[in-house]
Design a protein around this motif. Structure first.
Motif, PDB file in Angstrom:
ATOM      1  N   ASP A  81       3.125  -5.323   2.580  1.00 41.52           N
ATOM      2  CA  ASP A  81       3.563  -4.658   1.391  1.00 41.52           C
ATOM      3  C   ASP A  81       2.570  -4.627   0.133  1.00 41.52           C
ATOM      4  O   ASP A  81       2.378  -5.642  -0.234  1.00 41.52           O
ATOM      5  CB  ASP A  81       4.805  -5.255   1.240  1.00 41.52           C
ATOM      6  N   VAL A  82       2.314  -3.531  -0.358  1.00 39.77           N
ATOM      7  CA  VAL A  82       1.458  -3.220  -1.464  1.00 39.77           C
ATOM      8  C   VAL A  82       2.315  -2.705  -2.968  1.00 39.77           C
ATOM      9  O   VAL A  82       1.793  -2.150  -3.659  1.00 39.77           O
ATOM     10  CB  VAL A  82       0.179  -2.574  -1.234  1.00 39.77           C
ATOM     11  N   LYS A  83       3.867  -2.845  -2.571  1.00 37.49           N
ATOM     12  CA  LYS A  83       4.682  -2.215  -3.640  1.00 37.49           C
ATOM     13  C   LYS A  83       4.350  -2.661  -5.191  1.00 37.49           C
ATOM     14  O   LYS A  83       4.564  -2.004  -6.160  1.00 37.49           O
ATOM     15  CB  LYS A  83       5.803  -2.169  -3.358  1.00 37.49           C
ATOM     16  N   PHE A  84       3.718  -3.979  -5.000  1.00 34.37           N
ATOM     17  CA  PHE A  84       3.420  -4.683  -6.377  1.00 34.37           C
ATOM     18  C   PHE A  84       2.458  -3.900  -6.999  1.00 34.37           C
ATOM     19  O   PHE A  84       2.160  -4.174  -8.211  1.00 34.37           O
ATOM     20  CB  PHE A  84       2.973  -6.292  -6.125  1.00 34.37           C
ATOM     21  N   LEU A  85       1.571  -3.101  -6.467  1.00 40.01           N
ATOM     22  CA  LEU A  85       0.597  -2.201  -7.223  1.00 40.01           C
ATOM     23  C   LEU A  85       1.425  -1.444  -8.402  1.00 40.01           C
ATOM     24  O   LEU A  85       0.960  -1.106  -9.250  1.00 40.01           O
ATOM     25  CB  LEU A  85      -0.076  -1.320  -6.259  1.00 40.01           C
ATOM     26  N   SER A  86       2.645  -0.823  -7.867  1.00 45.33           N
ATOM     27  CA  SER A  86       3.360  -0.279  -8.840  1.00 45.33           C
ATOM     28  C   SER A  86       3.702  -0.762  -9.926  1.00 45.33           C
ATOM     29  O   SER A  86       3.856  -0.113 -11.162  1.00 45.33           O
ATOM     30  CB  SER A  86       4.564   0.615  -7.942  1.00 45.33           C
ATOM     31  N   ALA A  87       4.128  -2.118  -9.611  1.00 43.87           N
ATOM     32  CA  ALA A  87       4.676  -2.961 -10.621  1.00 43.87           C
ATOM     33  C   ALA A  87       3.623  -3.103 -11.788  1.00 43.87           C
ATOM     34  O   ALA A  87       4.027  -3.490 -12.957  1.00 43.87           O
ATOM     35  CB  ALA A  87       5.369  -4.109 -10.105  1.00 43.87           C
ATOM     36  N   VAL A  88       2.540  -3.412 -11.070  1.00 45.06           N
ATOM     37  CA  VAL A  88       1.437  -3.602 -11.826  1.00 45.06           C
ATOM     38  C   VAL A  88       1.115  -2.350 -12.732  1.00 45.06           C
ATOM     39  O   VAL A  88       0.772  -2.447 -13.859  1.00 45.06           O
ATOM     40  CB  VAL A  88      -0.032  -4.018 -11.233  1.00 45.06           C
ATOM     41  N   GLU A 131      -2.089   5.306  -1.219  1.00 46.20           N
ATOM     42  CA  GLU A 131      -0.937   6.025  -1.405  1.00 46.20           C
ATOM     43  C   GLU A 131       0.104   5.463  -2.552  1.00 46.20           C
ATOM     44  O   GLU A 131       0.735   6.045  -3.384  1.00 46.20           O
ATOM     45  CB  GLU A 131      -0.126   5.973  -0.162  1.00 46.20           C
ATOM     46  N   GLU A 132       0.310   4.384  -2.604  1.00 46.49           N
ATOM     47  CA  GLU A 132       0.862   3.517  -3.569  1.00 46.49           C
ATOM     48  C   GLU A 132       0.641   3.745  -5.055  1.00 46.49           C
ATOM     49  O   GLU A 132       1.281   4.387  -5.818  1.00 46.49           O
ATOM     50  CB  GLU A 132       0.915   2.034  -3.507  1.00 46.49           C
ATOM     51  N   ILE A 133      -0.978   3.935  -5.273  1.00 45.94           N
ATOM     52  CA  ILE A 133      -1.378   4.079  -6.430  1.00 45.94           C
ATOM     53  C   ILE A 133      -1.410   5.559  -6.713  1.00 45.94           C
ATOM     54  O   ILE A 133      -0.785   5.997  -8.106  1.00 45.94           O
ATOM     55  CB  ILE A 133      -2.869   3.815  -6.534  1.00 45.94           C
ATOM     56  N   SER A 134      -1.533   6.407  -5.968  1.00 44.97           N
ATOM     57  CA  SER A 134      -1.598   7.852  -6.373  1.00 44.97           C
ATOM     58  C   SER A 134      -0.159   8.421  -6.191  1.00 44.97           C
ATOM     59  O   SER A 134      -0.063   9.157  -7.388  1.00 44.97           O
ATOM     60  CB  SER A 134      -2.345   8.591  -5.227  1.00 44.97           C
ATOM     61  N   ALA A 135       0.771   7.754  -5.428  1.00 48.28           N
ATOM     62  CA  ALA A 135       2.333   8.247  -5.779  1.00 48.28           C
ATOM     63  C   ALA A 135       2.847   7.778  -7.215  1.00 48.28           C
ATOM     64  O   ALA A 135       3.438   8.772  -7.778  1.00 48.28           O
ATOM     65  CB  ALA A 135       3.024   7.546  -4.639  1.00 48.28           C
ATOM     66  N   TYR A 136       2.394   6.566  -7.837  1.00 42.80           N
ATOM     67  CA  TYR A 136       2.832   6.242  -9.032  1.00 42.80           C
ATOM     68  C   TYR A 136       1.980   7.104  -9.922  1.00 42.80           C
ATOM     69  O   TYR A 136       2.852   7.645 -10.837  1.00 42.80           O
ATOM     70  CB  TYR A 136       2.162   4.901  -9.474  1.00 42.80           C
TER      71      TYR A 136
END
Length: 192
Positions: A81-88, A131-136
């Motif tokens: 789970d790398v969803k914390f990247l969106s939180a950062v 994907e997480e960073i680009s989606a953000y």
């Protein structure tokens, strides 16, 4: 002869569709190169070579800071789970200011996380982190990216980072992250 008139809205939707694809491709390629999972090509875009250069310089200069943040975020306990990247990312952009320095800082932190996860044998997380960073970015800052000439179809990012030191443009963002990394209450949001 019949001419079609293309509306401003149609042009915008075409640009933003291309932006979504370009952003995902760029971020994933940079993270892949930073982890050694993807080798640079001789004909890569100016945006990709510029982003790789800037991210590489930021990683080299701020490795200790990024490693401290990775430890503070308990990355080992999160599995894939790398969803914390969106939180950062939300913390980086929380004051409403968007600029290329912050985009590069987010990407370089993502690259540090990907390197860490790859070293732990979790290569699949590189794709997910990209994907997480680009989606953000395309969800929260699409208008800004379009307005500032994005990267692959224009030169906004490349022009912002000429072949020079990215340090001065990114130092404040990194210092903000360091300050937040030391504040347990702020980081609690990321642990959840």
């Amino acid at each position: 002869m019949h001419t079609m008139k293309i509306s401003h809205q149609e042009t915008y939707h075409h640009q933003t569709g291309a932006l979504d694809t370009d952003t995902r491709q760029l971020i994933k390629c940079v993270l892949g190169q930073c982890t050694g999972l993807l080798k640079p090509r001789w004909n890569e875009s100016k945006a990709l070579s510029t982003m790789s250069r800037v991210v590489g310089q930021l990683l080299e200069k701020h490795r200790y800071t990024y490693n401290g943040m990775i430890n503070t975020l308990y990355v080992d306990d999160r599995g894939d789970d790398v969803k914390f990247l969106s939180a950062v990312a939300h913390i980086i952009f929380q004051d409403g200011t968007v600029n290329w320095g912050r985009v590069a800082s987010l990407t370089s932190f993502g690259a540090a996380v990907c390197q860490y996860l790859k070293d732990k044998g979790r290569d699949n997380c590189v794709e997910v982190a990209g994907e997480e960073i680009s989606a953000y970015l395309v969800t929260h800052h699409k208008d800004w990216l379009v307005k500032h000439n994005s990267w692959l179809r224009s030169n906004g990012f490349v022009e912002f980072f000429p072949v020079a030191e990215p340090e001065s443009r990114s130092r404040n963002i990194i210092m903000t992250l360091v300050g937040l990394a030391g504040i347990g209450a702020a980081m609690t949001l990321l642990v959840m």
